[in-house]
Design a protein around this motif. Structure first.
Motif, short mmCIF file in Angstrom:
data_model
loop_
_atom_site.label_atom_id
_atom_site.label_comp_id
_atom_site.label_asym_id
_atom_site.label_seq_id
_atom_site.Cartn_x
_atom_site.Cartn_y
_atom_site.Cartn_z
N PRO A 1 0.84 -1.22 0.00
CA PRO A 1 0.00 0.00 0.00
C PRO A 1 0.86 1.26 0.00
O PRO A 1 1.75 1.42 0.83
CB PRO A 1 -0.80 -0.13 1.30
N GLY A 2 0.56 2.15 -0.96
CA GLY A 2 1.41 3.33 -1.13
C GLY A 2 0.79 4.64 -0.73
O GLY A 2 1.38 5.70 -0.94
N SER A 3 -0.40 4.61 -0.15
CA SER A 3 -1.07 5.83 0.27
C SER A 3 -1.92 5.52 1.50
O SER A 3 -2.24 4.36 1.77
CB SER A 3 -1.97 6.36 -0.85
N PRO A 4 -2.32 6.56 2.27
CA PRO A 4 -3.17 6.30 3.44
C PRO A 4 -4.46 5.58 3.08
O PRO A 4 -4.90 4.68 3.82
CB PRO A 4 -3.44 7.71 3.97
N MET A 5 -5.07 5.95 1.95
CA MET A 5 -6.31 5.28 1.56
C MET A 5 -6.06 3.81 1.22
O MET A 5 -6.83 2.92 1.62
CB MET A 5 -6.94 5.99 0.35
N ALA A 6 -4.98 3.54 0.49
CA ALA A 6 -4.65 2.16 0.15
C ALA A 6 -4.37 1.35 1.41
O ALA A 6 -4.72 0.16 1.49
CB ALA A 6 -3.44 2.12 -0.78
#
Length: 380
Positions: free
Chosen positions: A63-68
């Protein structure tokens, strides 16, 4: 009577590396005892586990983002809930820190956290959270695979340390049926050179730069590194800067059943790692009959020793040049190399796969019996 249990093994990334190797062998061993075993990875880093039965992934990539990351956490809990395991075994520090609470949220009653990451690989935040989780009972049992690793937790609260169980790693014999000539031909390695080697995930803590730097001390030495990892480009650049690129070989990621063939191609195994909880790659190499030069950290001095003596000569990774003399010694002194090899033959008995699976079965059985007792069910 032993009860068949559904066991879920939770890990971080899917790739061929030491922790994944141990978890795969443990799963196979528990399956052979009649249990149902499934594997769940946080994300798919390579295709190493794509064809492994009963294996699933929460995400195709890290996961590369807070949402991911939030999506990953949701999927982790959801997938555990759908599998409905009787017990979850978590591996590696992130596997423990995210896998254990996800298992609890999914309704799993028993969680076994496996401390297969050296504390040097954990930052202060991870260490504090791990200490809290173990103390509060997020983990029912905490396994360690060496006395040295157990000692790293000596200053933790009693509520944490009383959950620790010593389970030495088991390993599979990596001896190859290939001759040295055949093994070198398989990997495209030169036939008539002195070949040093190592097998590891290529990250900075493995200190494989020391093995590369060793080549400048003798133009007849060559080096093969088996494995993949984030430090590969740095190691390639170092070899180029030192003018030894033509004597340094990289295999890339290897299947578990190929490792033994690569070991058969080597004359000597170099293991300069500065942080281990066991040192599986070194133990496997020693057991095949390779002489070893290893970093002299306490855990490797503990594990690479039998009642016949040490299985390795030791050096100091803080002083890279300290590896050169023992390498020269083992390449020239056949009697000393043979003494290490004779001692190493006992490693397979000391760290047997059956013994490891037996210990895990006892952990699972004890938890099952405790659960039945709490429910007032007879265990006779």
């Amino acid at each position: 009577m032993k009860t068949r249990q559904k066991i879920l093994i939770v890990q971080t990334q899917a790739e061929n590396a030491g922790a994944q190797e141990i978890a795969r062998h443990l799963g196979d061993g528990l399956e052979s005892r009649g249990h149902e075993v499934q594997h769940l990875f946080f994300y798919r880093k390579t295709d190493a586990f794509d064809a492994v039965p009963n294996t699933s992934f929460c995400a195709d990539q890290r996961p590369g983002s807070p949402m991911a990351f939030l999506v990953f956490l949701f999927r982790l809990v959801k997938q555990i809930r759908e599998i409905k395991p009787d017990v979850v075994l978590t591996f590696q520090h992130y596997g423990n820190l995210f896998g254990a609470p996800a298992a609890r949220l999914a309704g799993v009653r028993h969680v076994v956290a496996n401390q297969v990451s050296a504390q040097a690989a954990m930052n202060d935040t991870i260490r504090r959270v791990d200490k809290l989780f173990g103390s509060l009972g997020m983990y029912d049992t905490i396994t360690v695979n060496s006395a040295d690793t157990a000692g790293e937790y000596a200053d933790f609260p009693k509520r944490y340390t009383e959950r620790i169980v010593y389970v030495p790693h088991g390993f599979k014999d990596k001896s190859s049926a290939l001759t040295k000539q055949q093994a070198r031909e398989k990997f495209g390695l030169p036939q008539t050179v002195t070949l040093l080697g190592s097998v590891a995930r290529l990250n900075a803590m493995k200190r494989l730069d020391i093995a590369v730097r060793a080549l400048v001390h003798d133009e007849s030495w060559h080096l093969v590194l088996g494995g993949q990892g984030p430090d590969e480009n740095n190691l390639r650049q170092l070899a180029a800067d030192l003018g030894v690129s033509d004597r340094t070989y990289f295999t890339g990621e290897m299947e578990s059943n190929e490792v033994g063939d690569l070991l058969a191609a080597m004359d000597l195994f170099v293991f300069p790692s500065e942080a281990e909880t066991f040192g599986l790659a070194a133990v496997e190499a020693a057991q095949t009959g390779l002489p070893l030069v290893s970093n002299g950290i306490p855990v490797l001095r503990e594990v690479l020793k039998t009642d016949s003596g040490p299985c390795s000569l030791f050096a100091d990774s803080e002083d890279p040049d300290s590896f050169i003399a023992p390498i020269r010694t083992l390449l020239s002194d056949k009697d000393q190399a043979q003494a290490l090899i004779q001692s190493s033959k006992k490693l397979k008995t000391m760290y047997s796969m059956d013994a490891m699976v037996d210990r895990y079965e006892k952990i699972l059985s004890d938890k099952e019996q405790a659960e039945l007792t709490i429910k007032g069910v007879s265990t006779a």
